[in-house]
Write an enzyme that holds these catalytic residues in place. Sequence first.
Site, PDB file in Angstrom:
ATOM      1  N   TRP A  31       0.861  -1.200   0.000  1.00  0.00           N
ATOM      2  CA  TRP A  31       0.000   0.000   0.000  1.00  0.00           C
ATOM      3  C   TRP A  31       0.892   1.243   0.000  1.00  0.00           C
ATOM      4  O   TRP A  31       1.916   1.270   0.699  1.00  0.00           O
ATOM      5  CB  TRP A  31      -0.860   0.030   1.256  1.00  0.00           C
ATOM      6  CG  TRP A  31      -2.277  -0.436   1.051  1.00  0.00           C
ATOM      7  CD1 TRP A  31      -2.692  -1.716   0.890  1.00  0.00           C
ATOM      8  CD2 TRP A  31      -3.453   0.385   1.023  1.00  0.00           C
ATOM      9  NE1 TRP A  31      -4.053  -1.758   0.761  1.00  0.00           N
ATOM     10  CE2 TRP A  31      -4.558  -0.490   0.836  1.00  0.00           C
ATOM     11  CE3 TRP A  31      -3.692   1.751   1.130  1.00  0.00           C
ATOM     12  CZ2 TRP A  31      -5.870  -0.042   0.763  1.00  0.00           C
ATOM     13  CZ3 TRP A  31      -4.995   2.202   1.062  1.00  0.00           C
ATOM     14  CH2 TRP A  31      -6.073   1.316   0.869  1.00  0.00           C
ATOM     15  N   CYS A  89       3.330   2.378   5.267  1.00  0.00           N
ATOM     16  CA  CYS A  89       2.874   3.769   5.304  1.00  0.00           C
ATOM     17  C   CYS A  89       1.347   3.783   5.381  1.00  0.00           C
ATOM     18  O   CYS A  89       0.673   3.330   4.450  1.00  0.00           O
ATOM     19  CB  CYS A  89       3.339   4.496   4.046  1.00  0.00           C
ATOM     20  SG  CYS A  89       2.625   6.142   3.885  1.00  0.00           S
ATOM     21  N   THR A  95     -11.945   7.867   7.600  1.00  0.00           N
ATOM     22  CA  THR A  95     -12.371   6.987   8.704  1.00  0.00           C
ATOM     23  C   THR A  95     -11.201   6.732   9.655  1.00  0.00           C
ATOM     24  O   THR A  95     -10.098   7.232   9.442  1.00  0.00           O
ATOM     25  CB  THR A  95     -12.904   5.647   8.159  1.00  0.00           C
ATOM     26  OG1 THR A  95     -11.822   4.988   7.487  1.00  0.00           O
ATOM     27  CG2 THR A  95     -14.047   5.856   7.196  1.00  0.00           C
ATOM     28  N   HIS A  97      -9.569   3.998  10.130  1.00  0.00           N
ATOM     29  CA  HIS A  97      -8.810   2.789   9.815  1.00  0.00           C
ATOM     30  C   HIS A  97      -7.357   2.901  10.255  1.00  0.00           C
ATOM     31  O   HIS A  97      -6.746   1.949  10.705  1.00  0.00           O
ATOM     32  CB  HIS A  97      -8.868   2.503   8.313  1.00  0.00           C
ATOM     33  CG  HIS A  97      -8.087   3.488   7.489  1.00  0.00           C
ATOM     34  ND1 HIS A  97      -8.614   4.685   7.079  1.00  0.00           N
ATOM     35  CD2 HIS A  97      -6.800   3.462   7.061  1.00  0.00           C
ATOM     36  CE1 HIS A  97      -7.695   5.345   6.392  1.00  0.00           C
ATOM     37  NE2 HIS A  97      -6.593   4.642   6.377  1.00  0.00           N
ATOM     38  N   PHE A 122      10.036  -0.973  14.114  1.00  0.00           N
ATOM     39  CA  PHE A 122       8.794  -0.306  13.682  1.00  0.00           C
ATOM     40  C   PHE A 122       9.147   0.794  12.677  1.00  0.00           C
ATOM     41  O   PHE A 122       9.535   1.898  13.046  1.00  0.00           O
ATOM     42  CB  PHE A 122       8.121   0.290  14.923  1.00  0.00           C
ATOM     43  CG  PHE A 122       6.783   0.938  14.689  1.00  0.00           C
ATOM     44  CD1 PHE A 122       5.616   0.198  14.753  1.00  0.00           C
ATOM     45  CD2 PHE A 122       6.687   2.296  14.441  1.00  0.00           C
ATOM     46  CE1 PHE A 122       4.368   0.803  14.567  1.00  0.00           C
ATOM     47  CE2 PHE A 122       5.455   2.913  14.255  1.00  0.00           C
ATOM     48  CZ  PHE A 122       4.292   2.160  14.316  1.00  0.00           C
TER      49      PHE A 122
HETATM   50  N1  RBF Z   1      -2.660  -0.241   4.288  1.00  0.00           N
HETATM   51  C1  RBF Z   1      -1.584   0.558   4.324  1.00  0.00           C
HETATM   52  O1  RBF Z   1      -0.456   0.059   4.379  1.00  0.00           O
HETATM   53  N2  RBF Z   1      -1.722   1.926   4.278  1.00  0.00           N
HETATM   54  C2  RBF Z   1      -2.940   2.536   4.258  1.00  0.00           C
HETATM   55  O2  RBF Z   1      -2.986   3.776   4.228  1.00  0.00           O
HETATM   56  C3  RBF Z   1      -4.087   1.706   4.249  1.00  0.00           C
HETATM   57  N3  RBF Z   1      -5.320   2.260   4.224  1.00  0.00           N
HETATM   58  C4  RBF Z   1      -6.412   1.455   4.323  1.00  0.00           C
HETATM   59  C5  RBF Z   1      -7.691   2.008   4.405  1.00  0.00           C
HETATM   60  C6  RBF Z   1      -8.810   1.201   4.554  1.00  0.00           C
HETATM   61  C7  RBF Z   1     -10.155   1.822   4.677  1.00  0.00           C
HETATM   62  C8  RBF Z   1      -8.630  -0.211   4.583  1.00  0.00           C
HETATM   63  C9  RBF Z   1      -9.835  -1.119   4.764  1.00  0.00           C
HETATM   64  C10 RBF Z   1      -7.389  -0.769   4.472  1.00  0.00           C
HETATM   65  C11 RBF Z   1      -6.257   0.042   4.325  1.00  0.00           C
HETATM   66  N4  RBF Z   1      -4.991  -0.518   4.230  1.00  0.00           N
HETATM   67  C12 RBF Z   1      -3.903   0.298   4.251  1.00  0.00           C
HETATM   68  C13 RBF Z   1      -4.813  -1.958   4.038  1.00  0.00           C
HETATM   69  C14 RBF Z   1      -4.604  -2.740   5.335  1.00  0.00           C
HETATM   70  O3  RBF Z   1      -3.303  -2.535   5.838  1.00  0.00           O
HETATM   71  C15 RBF Z   1      -4.783  -4.256   5.040  1.00  0.00           C
HETATM   72  O4  RBF Z   1      -3.936  -4.644   3.999  1.00  0.00           O
HETATM   73  C16 RBF Z   1      -6.214  -4.618   4.692  1.00  0.00           C
HETATM   74  O5  RBF Z   1      -7.119  -4.117   5.627  1.00  0.00           O
HETATM   75  C17 RBF Z   1      -6.384  -6.170   4.609  1.00  0.00           C
HETATM   76  O6  RBF Z   1      -6.081  -6.772   5.854  1.00  0.00           O
END
Ligand code: RBF
Length: 171
Positions: A31, A89, A95, A97, A122
């Site tokens: 991500w 990151c 929201t 999250h 970390f």
């Molecule tokens: N993962 C990240 O590494 N960075 C993010 O900014 C990020 N934003 C997310 C926002 C939402 C609403 C969701 C549901 C997930 C996000 N994820 C993000 C993914 C999260 O780390 C993970 O891969 C998923 O939730 C699947 O377990």
Amino acid sequence: MASALSNLSEYNEDNVPSAEKMAFGIVVAEWNRHITKALLDGCVQTLLRHGATEDNLRIAQVPGSFELTAGATVLGTELRLDAIICLGCVIKGETNHDEYINHAVATGLTQLGIQTGKPHIFGLLTVLNEQQALDRAGGRHGNKGVEAAVTAIRMVALKYALRHDLRKIGF
Ligand code: RBF
């Protein structure tokens, strides 16, 4: 606010122990890849600059930062690794999250460090917007991947020093 004293990206190279005999696992989240790639590059370059070899680095990609602890657990089964560095990151959105993910990673890595006795570093950016992330991934606040690498080397050196009963550790 970051200060010159707290920004380890401007560290004194002479104070960092040799990483020549150390082996590191690196878990990096996909991500926000443009940010995490910069963290990964800074991390790997720093480990190599301090003597680590490519053979002694193991890199695993995970989908998102929430999966960093699961990735660290998988890499942790490789007993030869001295430390696991986690890079990701999380950018605040509309929201909450980010709070759930950030807390889960912080708690998970703390637990893994205690359970395994291995440093789990970390290297997660927990930022309010993309600019803050860019600032910390090679921008005006340095590169937190570099800092994660230096922290890992120092923590492994601390374990080595204790193992060899050295009287003076660090500094
Ligand atoms: N993962 C990240 O590494 N960075 C993010 O900014 C990020 N934003 C997310 C926002 C939402 C609403 C969701 C549901 C997930 C996000 N994820 C993000 C993914 C999260 O780390 C993970 O891969 C998923 O939730 C699947 O377990």
